[in-house]
Design a protein around this motif. Structure first.
Motif, mmCIF file in Angstrom:
data_model
loop_
_atom_site.group_PDB
_atom_site.id
_atom_site.type_symbol
_atom_site.label_atom_id
_atom_site.label_comp_id
_atom_site.label_asym_id
_atom_site.label_seq_id
_atom_site.Cartn_x
_atom_site.Cartn_y
_atom_site.Cartn_z
ATOM 1 N N ASP A 129 35.061 37.350 34.721
ATOM 2 C CA ASP A 129 35.929 36.534 35.588
ATOM 3 C C ASP A 129 36.909 35.675 34.799
ATOM 4 N N ILE A 130 37.331 36.212 33.646
ATOM 5 C CA ILE A 130 38.415 35.595 32.872
ATOM 6 C C ILE A 130 39.539 36.616 32.740
ATOM 7 N N ARG A 131 40.730 36.196 33.089
ATOM 8 C CA ARG A 131 41.906 37.017 32.830
ATOM 9 C C ARG A 131 42.429 36.651 31.452
ATOM 10 N N PRO A 132 42.308 37.548 30.485
ATOM 11 C CA PRO A 132 42.698 37.188 29.122
ATOM 12 C C PRO A 132 44.206 37.118 28.940
ATOM 13 N N ILE A 157 42.882 32.629 31.565
ATOM 14 C CA ILE A 157 42.786 31.844 32.796
ATOM 15 C C ILE A 157 41.613 32.342 33.635
ATOM 16 N N ALA A 158 41.169 31.477 34.548
ATOM 17 C CA ALA A 158 40.047 31.814 35.419
ATOM 18 C C ALA A 158 40.485 32.781 36.514
ATOM 19 N N ALA A 159 39.687 33.828 36.720
ATOM 20 C CA ALA A 159 39.959 34.777 37.795
ATOM 21 C C ALA A 159 39.282 34.358 39.096
ATOM 22 N N MET A 160 38.365 33.399 39.015
ATOM 23 C CA MET A 160 37.623 32.927 40.181
ATOM 24 C C MET A 160 37.386 31.419 40.064
ATOM 25 N N SER A 186 43.414 28.638 36.588
ATOM 26 C CA SER A 186 43.451 27.491 35.675
ATOM 27 C C SER A 186 43.078 27.929 34.258
ATOM 28 N N PRO A 187 43.544 27.196 33.238
ATOM 29 C CA PRO A 187 43.252 27.559 31.848
ATOM 30 C C PRO A 187 41.761 27.478 31.527
#
Length: 354
Positions: A97-100, A17-20, A64-65
């Motif tokens: 800036d992606i939360r895996p 998901i997006a971190a930002m 968001s995905p």
């Protein structure tokens, strides 16, 4: 208190998901083409996203995905949108800036070990992991103090002494379930018998405070011996020597001394052992430290000392069974051998307060 290890049934987050806020891109594609065509939008409630090509981008908001094919997010602050194409003043790195998937915890991870105290912070963790129920320790305890000179802690009377120790023990016990404070029982064997019998009918554990010695008006252990089984009535160690453990009508019973340091250390030495048996949990914790100062034990029996932990090790506090002011400084206690001199730097074991 949680009575079981709690494991996660899911990965969190469940996907990348997006971190930002920004644009999900393929780093290699951005370097190759310089500008990418925005082909869609992703929000936290978006369910399905088609994969993107390396010359494409998708607008994303925090949480968001990330579409398949993207491996970084261009932050909105560094992005510029022009005629449906996005460019960036900064070059992101892969994963930026992606939360895996599973960044917080993975399916099968231990979330909360048994024996932990359930706090408000745990509630959010459990809900995020979709864990709706956990097993907790649910013991019912009864506590009373004894002494003709005492009144319950919630009563104010200048001519009497308020029970200042009962609330300490009831507070400890609340983490293990429901606690009923029975107030103050007079030094009368018939009244003690009545209270003990009634408590045994509705409690899993009974704790009395005071009346545990061998004086003329110390009736507690005599009454318990008559009603049930007094397993032991003391140990050969100063401060905790008057504690007793037994059963009343098959219910666990602990007799705690009536001086505050003795009460609290006896509860940790013997009361926690009983609670471990009833709950199946490991409750007693110890820590090995260095003695911060020389100590000579001049008593005629092994003795309990309150211990304050610092960066320099463990410091024995002023000795005495009724010192409230020393108890509040202590992190635990230790038992030292009679007649021994202990040197600074010598290692010893501290039994930690819960």
């Amino acid at each position: 208190m949680i009575a079981e290890d709690v494991y996660s049934p899911i990965d969190v987050p469940e996907m990348d998901i997006a971190a930002m806020d920004g644009y999900a891109v393929n780093v290699e594609g951005l370097e190759k083409y310089g500008k990418l065509k925005v082909v869609g939008k992703s929000f936290p409630n978006t369910v399905e996203l088609p994969p993107i090509e390396d010359d494409q981008a998708v607008y994303v908001t925090t949480g968001s995905p990330i579409p398949p094919g993207a491996n970084a997010v261009i932050r909105i602050e560094s992005a510029r949108l022009d005629n449906g194409y996005v460019t960036s003043s900064l070059r992101p790195k892969p994963g930026q800036d992606i939360r895996p998937l599973g960044e917080d915890f993975r399916k099968g991870d231990l979330l909360i070990p048994k024996g932990s105290i359930l706090t408000e912070r745990h509630l959010g963790l459990l809900l995020r992991a979709n864990v709706d129920e956990v097993e907790v320790v649910d013991l019912r305890s009864c506590v009373f103090s004894t002494g003709d000179e005492l009144i319950p802690y919630y009563v104010s009377d200048s001519g009497k002494v308020r029970d200042s120790i009962g609330p300490i023990i009831t507070s400890y016990l609340k983490r293990f379930g429901t606690v009923e404070y029975l107030g103050v029982v007079k030094d009368d064997p018939h009244e003690l018998e009545r209270v003990l019998i009634n408590a045994s009918l509705r409690c899993d554990l009974i704790l009395s405070i005071g009346g545990s010695s061998v004086g003329e008006r110390d009736f507690v252990k005599r009454v318990v011996s008559r009603l049930g089984d007094l397993v032991f009535e003391g140990v050969n160690t100063n401060v905790i020597k008057r504690c007793g453990v037994g059963k009343v009508n098959g219910k666990a019973f602990v007799s705690l001394p009536g001086q505050v340091v003795s009460t609290v250390t006896s509860f940790h030495e013997f009361g926690l052992h009983v609670l471990e048996t009833l709950s199946g949990l490991k409750l007693r914790k110890v820590k090995e430290v260095e003695l911060a100062q020389d100590l000579e034990v001049k008593h005629h029996m092994d003795s309990v000392y309150l211990i304050k932990l610092t960066n320099h090790g463990g410091t024995p506090l002023r000795w005495g069974v009724g010192l409230y002011s020393e108890l509040v400084k202590a992190d635990g206690y230790a038992i030292f051998k009679r007649g021994r001199k202990y040197g600074k730097g010598e290692r010893f074991e501290v039994k930690l307060f819960i």
